[in-house]
Design a protein around this motif. Structure first.
Motif, short mmCIF file in Angstrom:
data_model
loop_
_atom_site.label_atom_id
_atom_site.label_comp_id
_atom_site.label_asym_id
_atom_site.label_seq_id
_atom_site.Cartn_x
_atom_site.Cartn_y
_atom_site.Cartn_z
N VAL A 142 0.79 -1.11 0.20
CA VAL A 142 0.29 -0.16 -0.23
C VAL A 142 1.14 1.13 0.09
O VAL A 142 1.84 0.96 1.48
N THR A 143 0.85 2.68 -0.74
CA THR A 143 1.80 3.15 -0.94
C THR A 143 1.27 4.09 -0.56
O THR A 143 -0.48 4.70 -1.17
N GLY A 144 1.12 5.25 -0.07
CA GLY A 144 0.41 6.67 1.14
C GLY A 144 -0.35 5.84 1.62
O GLY A 144 -1.15 5.24 2.05
N LEU A 145 -0.02 6.22 3.33
CA LEU A 145 -0.52 5.74 4.23
C LEU A 145 -0.93 7.13 5.33
O LEU A 145 -0.99 7.06 6.40
N GLY A 146 -1.83 7.82 4.65
CA GLY A 146 -2.72 8.29 5.22
C GLY A 146 -4.41 7.70 5.72
O GLY A 146 -4.02 6.65 6.33
N LEU A 147 -5.04 8.70 6.28
CA LEU A 147 -6.44 7.70 6.68
C LEU A 147 -6.67 6.72 5.86
O LEU A 147 -7.28 5.77 6.27
N VAL A 148 -7.28 7.03 4.25
CA VAL A 148 -7.83 6.09 3.42
C VAL A 148 -6.57 4.84 2.86
O VAL A 148 -6.80 3.61 3.28
N GLY A 149 -5.48 5.61 2.83
CA GLY A 149 -3.95 4.00 2.87
C GLY A 149 -4.04 3.58 4.10
O GLY A 149 -3.97 2.25 4.15
N ASN A 150 -3.23 4.18 5.15
CA ASN A 150 -4.18 3.33 6.27
C ASN A 150 -4.99 2.16 6.54
O ASN A 150 -4.33 1.11 7.26
N PHE A 151 -6.31 2.63 6.31
CA PHE A 151 -7.20 1.62 6.50
C PHE A 151 -7.19 0.42 5.56
O PHE A 151 -7.47 -0.09 6.01
N ALA A 152 -6.77 0.59 4.17
CA ALA A 152 -6.36 0.08 3.13
C ALA A 152 -5.61 -1.44 3.45
O ALA A 152 -5.52 -2.43 3.55
N ALA A 153 -4.19 -1.00 4.51
CA ALA A 153 -3.76 -1.36 5.11
C ALA A 153 -4.36 -2.65 5.91
O ALA A 153 -3.22 -3.96 5.77
N GLN A 154 -4.81 -1.92 7.40
CA GLN A 154 -5.50 -3.02 8.32
C GLN A 154 -6.30 -4.18 7.41
O GLN A 154 -6.10 -4.96 7.97
N LEU A 155 -7.06 -3.44 6.50
CA LEU A 155 -8.12 -4.76 6.31
C LEU A 155 -7.16 -5.55 5.39
O LEU A 155 -8.11 -6.17 5.37
#
Length: 327
Positions: A142-155
């Motif tokens: 996942v590139t970009g660990l703002g809110l959306v990227g952080n959630f994408a990585a967690q999911l």
């Protein structure tokens, strides 16, 4: 009654307004709500504030997600009642009329309202997982660990992927680690030679997607989660060869915009924003989806100028910014 509002009146201009609000005669399918919290979506709202989104005509009240108390319901509304605490796609204002045909979901009694608010961005991220082919043990980036990227990585991690998150901000990398992302780095070169079965691009920067293609494993997938908004000039042939030629990897490009799914649950549609929201609520309640570390600022709406300036100029400090409307 007074309706207090945050208004974008011109590019770069944020105003705080108070207008008289006469209690309306609701239509049969309408719901009147009073805000408790509202959440800023940094990417979308800053793009609107810049004047870069044609669909957002100024002056207008921005907004992305809200948790509100139901004040009154129309005659045909049955799924919510006066006094209920609900999550919906709301604007930054005290009072708002919401159509029952839109997403209006009860907030679970044991879920903190300020946490439930983030379901909006978590369901945006959910779209990347819905369109992906991630299976147990797959390598996922996942590139970009703002809110959306952080959630994408967690999911993606919850879905069974072995996730590596990458962001140029040391603070966001650290935040991702606090949210349970087992491997978060400043550069993929830090992890040595590795190919990813699924590459989720959450920055919205076109050049990042182009660079990412060389990191995708043969017959892997690259998912566009972030919305591209900046110009980027390159030779498109190289991109096309990555999707076409075997020796280049035969990478599949997939779009993952949230509106590909219907708003409300339907017996003949497996996925919907409503279903994703309820699943996210359960993940939050069980502690599997980490939200609290992402809340950087809880401000009164009168301080909206500070909020948007911080999100624009101090991105490493202003991550999750919400407004507290409780008087």
């Amino acid at each position: 009654m007074n309706n207090q509002q945050i208004v974008f009146t011109a590019p770069g201009v944020v105003e705080w307004r108070t207008e008289a609000f006469d209690r309306p005669q609701l239509k049969a399918t309408e719901v009147l709500v009073k805000k408790r919290f509202s959440l800023i979506s940094p990417g979308t709202e800053l793009a609107c504030l810049s004047g870069g989104e044609q669909w957002f005509q100024m002056p207008q009240i921005p907004g992305y997600a809200a948790v509100s108390t139901v004040i009154e319901v129309g005659a045909d509304v049955e799924h919510v009642a006066q006094g209920d605490l609900v999550f919906h796609y709301g604007k930054h204002c005290t009072y708002e009329i919401v159509r029952a045909s839109e997403l209006v979901v009860h907030v679970p009694n044991d879920l903190e309202p300020s946490i439930a608010l983030f379901a909006r961005l978590a369901t945006v991220a959910f779209t990347a997982l819905r369109v992906s082919e991630i299976e147990l043990g797959d390598q996922v980036a996942v590139t970009g660990l703002g809110l959306v990227g952080n959630f994408a990585a967690q999911l993606a991690q919850l879905q069974g992927g072995v996730v590596t998150g990458m962001d140029l901000s040391k603070e966001r990398v650290t935040l991702a680690q606090r949210c349970g992302i087992k491997q978060a780095v400043l550069s993929f070169s830090d992890i040595g030679p590795k190919k990813f079965n699924t590459f989720i691009e959450a920055t919205g920067q076109p050049q990042v997607l182009h660079e990412a293609l060389s990191w995708v494993a043969p017959f892997g997938e690259c998912i566009l989660l972030g919305t591209p908004r900046t110009d980027y000039t390159t030779n498109l042939t190289d991109v096309l060869r990555h999707t076409h030629l075997h020796e280049k990897g035969s990478v599949t490009l997939k779009g993952a915009h949230e509106w590909r799914y219907p708003m409300k649950a339907h017996p003949y549609e497996k996925h919907s924003m409503e279903r994703n929201t309820r699943i996210v609520f359960e993940l939050m309640r069980s502690g599997q989806l980490h939200v609290a570390p992402l809340i950087s600022h809880m401000l009164k709406p009168q301080n909206a100028k500070e909020a948007y300036q911080g999100l624009s100029e101090a991105k490493e400090d202003y991550i999750g910014v919400l407004f507290d409307w409780v008087e």
